[in-house]
Design a protein around this motif. Structure first.
Motif, PDB file in Angstrom:
ATOM      1  N   ALA A 216       0.814  -1.213   0.000  1.00 17.81           N
ATOM      2  CA  ALA A 216       0.000   0.000   0.000  1.00 17.81           C
ATOM      3  C   ALA A 216       0.847   1.264   0.000  1.00 17.81           C
TER       4      ALA A 216
ATOM      5  N   ASP B 283      -4.563  -0.617  -1.651  1.00 20.80           N
ATOM      6  CA  ASP B 283      -5.163   0.091  -0.513  1.00 20.80           C
ATOM      7  C   ASP B 283      -6.286  -0.712   0.129  1.00 20.80           C
TER       8      ASP B 283
ATOM      9  N   ASP C  64      -5.191  -3.652   2.170  1.00 20.71           N
ATOM     10  CA  ASP C  64      -4.637  -3.238   3.470  1.00 20.71           C
ATOM     11  C   ASP C  64      -5.677  -2.536   4.340  1.00 20.71           C
TER      12      ASP C  64
END
Length: 793
Positions: free
Chosen positions: A376, A390, A393
């Motif tokens: 990320a 993103d 995570d």
């Protein structure tokens, strides 16, 4: 008659009568002879008795000797093998469980007679002459590559009998053996299935072609081996194999584990749980989806198998804590970082103490979280890749910012969500179960529903949410409208997307007549908080192929030249360009700018872009130059690093050659003093922990080795001279050197002028081989491997 008779018997005269004494002596003589005969008889009797005792004692000794030989023959027939020297061939003693010991040459000769191939001996102890493991291979029929297939493992121990110990060559007994058959193809292919596909019933065994001993410190007192093979799958390589354990106490080989690595990473022992014993980690990561299998060594109450490898799983723990169970639930869905943060809070509440099994689960989650965090934090050329990293995570809000950044981003991310096979869906469902009112998670749930089932389903679901506010409802419905908005449609044309890479710098003055643009020159105006940027193009894709600076034979038409450039560069479909700046702390900051005009002067192609002001690092020689690239230009490739020590386990001979070449290169560039090259052991001690990456850069299906070296790593090699220290201070950035599969240097930043740095490895659209993004003195360049010239160009 009577008288006559008397005459006939006259009286004996005195002369004829013997004396009384004489009579006695004559009478005693026979008695003396009798005593002497008894004495002789006694002696003879005593002699006969002694012989009998001697015979009895000798017989007893012989019986005991034969008894002892019999005991040895039963329990250790090797100890009586010396008798075969004095026995005829028909009376030779069979040697029980062992054959007659052989030299290594004799063992190899016997294997050759059976059309088998002997591999390299691997030591079981420090002294390879004491005992060793011998891999046995067999030639595969109708084979093109990796044709030697492992069929057996043998353990040999040196003979300690006097008969063989006194020989000039060492003799060995076959202590144990293990037949080997590779895993079924269905087992290997199953690692690529996404959970929605049905596994295929393919029972064809795949070959194992290599045997490697795990080095460094491994758990238990035995020796661990890695048996492996590889299979090409598309453009990647799957590695598979077994983990085998040699138990010296039972003298047996045990197959402990079957493993698969879709990304080509080998299993390794590393400290995961922090209990003092290393665990075996198998990396089964596919793409951006992390998947690590961690196995602990556990005792087992079996005589022949005293230990086993037990996987750490995320099944419900005996630890009865509702928060802990919820954290496990979201970890199972793939939200590793939120789960780990939750578990850290729970552990803090319990004063830093968790049950052993719960702590192991937390450590497994932490290991996955480290991977998703790293992904990320990377800079991604593609918005869809950035959003995927993103969301994996759990960075819901940051992913929405990328989604809203531009119409192009919206369209590309919608394609990602439509193709999602439940990995993002499962994460949003798990996150909503924990907190059903979080706006960002609700937004992603609605977006996935909209692209997969239609906007109507998404709106219906939103209306059923009991605690959703009007503000949140309007916000999410606005996001849904972007999926089908007119703005998005107008930006997407039938031409190819812009794929441009270049160097960027701010400029303060723009002369309209020097730039080409489709509309009126009066449009070259800035809005609030914007500045001008000039992008010098290093490479671009015209929809058919990649073109690189200098741009020769590039003749635009005299009329409508601006439209020609807009179409050729793909600006019509995507006028945005990213400006990447590296901050002093190493972080990357991305600014989005809009391309406004184009300029061609000689062989130099430039773009004019407008955007927010970027941090000023133009004069910082320790920072990379600002980089400009469009969304679809590159797909970053970053193989997982391993240490040189781990690479040596995989390719011992290659690493020895590579380290020698590396040291020579450092000497030639002045990084270390000249002179004799250190021994391999010395270099391995100094360089063993340096990270390397292994990936195919030359498109020959053989991986190259990429070694990126920091100034601190070079400084740690020795006590450099003041001149070298000054150079390292001036050149305080990482540099890279690349070795071919033949251990030759095919790229290096350690050149005489120190004016280039490898910035990244990238995959270009429409190009099979990977490219190097190299920072030069004034710009960036993309270099690809030339098969003809055998170099990066």
């Amino acid at each position: 008659m009577a008288n006559r008779s008397r005459k006939l018997k006259p009286k004996a005269s005195k002369l004829n009568q013997p004396r009384a004494g004489a009579m006695k002596r004559v009478a005693k003589k026979p008695q003396k002879k009798l005593k002497r005969g008894r004495w002789l008889s006694s002696i003879l009797a005593m002699s006969t008795t002694g012989c009998a005792y001697a015979i009895l004692l000798s017989s007893a000794s012989l019986i005991m000797a034969f008894a002892w030989i019999s005991v040895l023959f039963i329990f250790n027939p090797d100890e009586v093998s010396w008798l075969n020297k004095i026995l005829p061939a028909w009376a030779q003693i069979p040697l029980g469980k062992h054959e007659r010991p052989q030299t290594l040459k004799q063992i190899q000769f016997d294997l050759s007679k059976k059309n088998q191939i002997f591999g390299e001996t691997l030591p079981l102890h420090e002294d390879v002459k004491t005992s060793f493991l011998l891999p046995v291979f067999q030639q595969r029929a109708n084979c093109q590559s990796d044709c030697e297939e492992l069929v057996e493992l043998r353990v040999y121990e040196r003979s300690e009998e006097l008969e063989f110990k006194s020989q000039s060559e060492s003799y060995y007994y076959l202590a144990t053996q293990l037949s080997v058959t590779g895993p079924d193809e269905s087992f290997v292919i199953s690692s690529l299935l996404d959970g929605t596909s049905e596994p295929q019933d393919i029972s064809i065994p795949l070959p194992l072609t290599e045997v490697q001993r795990f080095e460094d410190k491994t758990p238990s007192s035995g020796v661990w081996f890695d048996l492996r093979g590889k299979r090409q799958q598309g453009t990647g390589t799957i590695i598979y194999g077994y983990v085998v354990y040699y138990n010296p106490e039972r003298t047996n080989l045990l197959q402990m584990l079957s493993w698969i690595s879709p990304n080509g990473q080998l299993p390794k022992w590393q400290q995961v749980t922090g209990d003092g014993t290393k665990e075996l980690v198998v990396d089964q990561t596919v793409g951006l989806e992390p998947h690590l299998q961690v196995y602990q060594v556990k005792p087992l109450k079996l005589f022949l198998k005293p230990i086993q490898l037990e996987a750490i799983t995320l099944k419900s723990s005996t630890f009865k804590d509702s928060g802990y169970q919820k954290a496990l639930s979201i970890a199972r869905s793939g939200l590793w970082t939120p789960a780990f943060e939750w578990l850290k809070f729970i552990k803090k509440q319990r004063k830093g103490v968790l049950p052993e099994a719960a702590q192991a689960q937390m450590d497994l989650i932490r290991l996955h979280s480290q991977l998703t965090k790293t992904q990320a934090q990377k800079i991604w050329a593609s918005p869809s890749q950035e959003v995927l990293a993103d969301l994996i995570d759990g960075r819901w809000e940051k992913a929405l910012q990328v989604f809203e950044a531009s119409p192009h981003n919206t369209q590309e991310i919608a394609t990602l969500l439509k193709a999602d096979e439940k990995r993002l869906w499962n994460r949003t469902v798990a996150a909503l179960q924990v907190n059903p009112n979080r706006r960002e998670v609700q937004a992603w749930f609605a977006l996935i529903l909209a692209v997969q089932r239609g906007e109507g389903h998404a709106n219906s679901w939103l209306k059923t949410q009991p605690k959703i506010t009007k503000e949140n409802l309007d916000y999410i419905q606005g996001l849904l409208a972007r999926l089908n908005g007119e703005g998005t449609k107008s930006q997407i044309s039938s031409t190819h997307p812009s794929q441009i890479v270049g160097t960027v710098q701010p400029i303060t003055q723009v002369i309209n007549t020097e730039w080409l643009q489709p509309s009126s020159p009066a449009d070259l105006k800035l809005t609030d908080n914007q500045v001008w940027y000039q992008v010098e193009v290093s490479a671009f894709n015209d929809g058919k192929r990649w073109l690189n600076f200098p741009f020769e034979n590039f003749n635009p038409p005299k009329t409508d030249a601006a439209k020609f450039f807009w179409k050729t560069l793909g600006i019509t479909s995507d006028p945005e360009i990213q400006i990447v700046v590296w901050l002093p702390n190493g972080e990357q900051k991305i600014t989005i700018a809009a391309i406004k005009a184009v300029q061609l002067q000689g062989k130099v192609l430039r773009l004019l872009a407008a955007g927010p002001k970027i941090p000023d690092n133009q004069n910082d020689v320790l920072q990379p130059k600002p980089l400009a690239l469009t969304n679809a230009a590159l797909e970053w490739v970053q193989p997982s690093p391993i240490t040189l020590r781990e690479l040596h386990q995989q390719n011992p001979q290659g690493v020895k050659v590579m380290l020698s070449s590396l040291w020579q290169s450092l000497q030639q560039s002045g990084e270390v003093p000249g002179g004799a090259i250190p021994s391999f052991e010395q270099m391995q001690k100094k360089l063993g922990d340096w990270p390397v990456q292994v990936i195919d850069l030359t498109n020959n299906a053989q991986p190259e080795i990429i070694l990126t070296i920091s100034p601190e790593a070079i400084a740690s090699l020795n006590q450099p001279t003041p001149e070298i220290q000054r150079k390292n201070t001036e050149r305080g950035r990482d540099r890279t050197i690349i070795f071919s599969d033949g251990n030759k240097i095919i790229y290096t930043d350690f050149t005489g002028n120190y004016l280039q740095r490898l910035s990244a490895i990238a995959k270009l659209s429409g190009v099979q081989s990977l490219a190097l993004l190299v920072e030069n003195t004034h710009n960036y360049s993309l270099r690809r491997w030339s098969e003809k010239n055998q170099r990066f160009e």
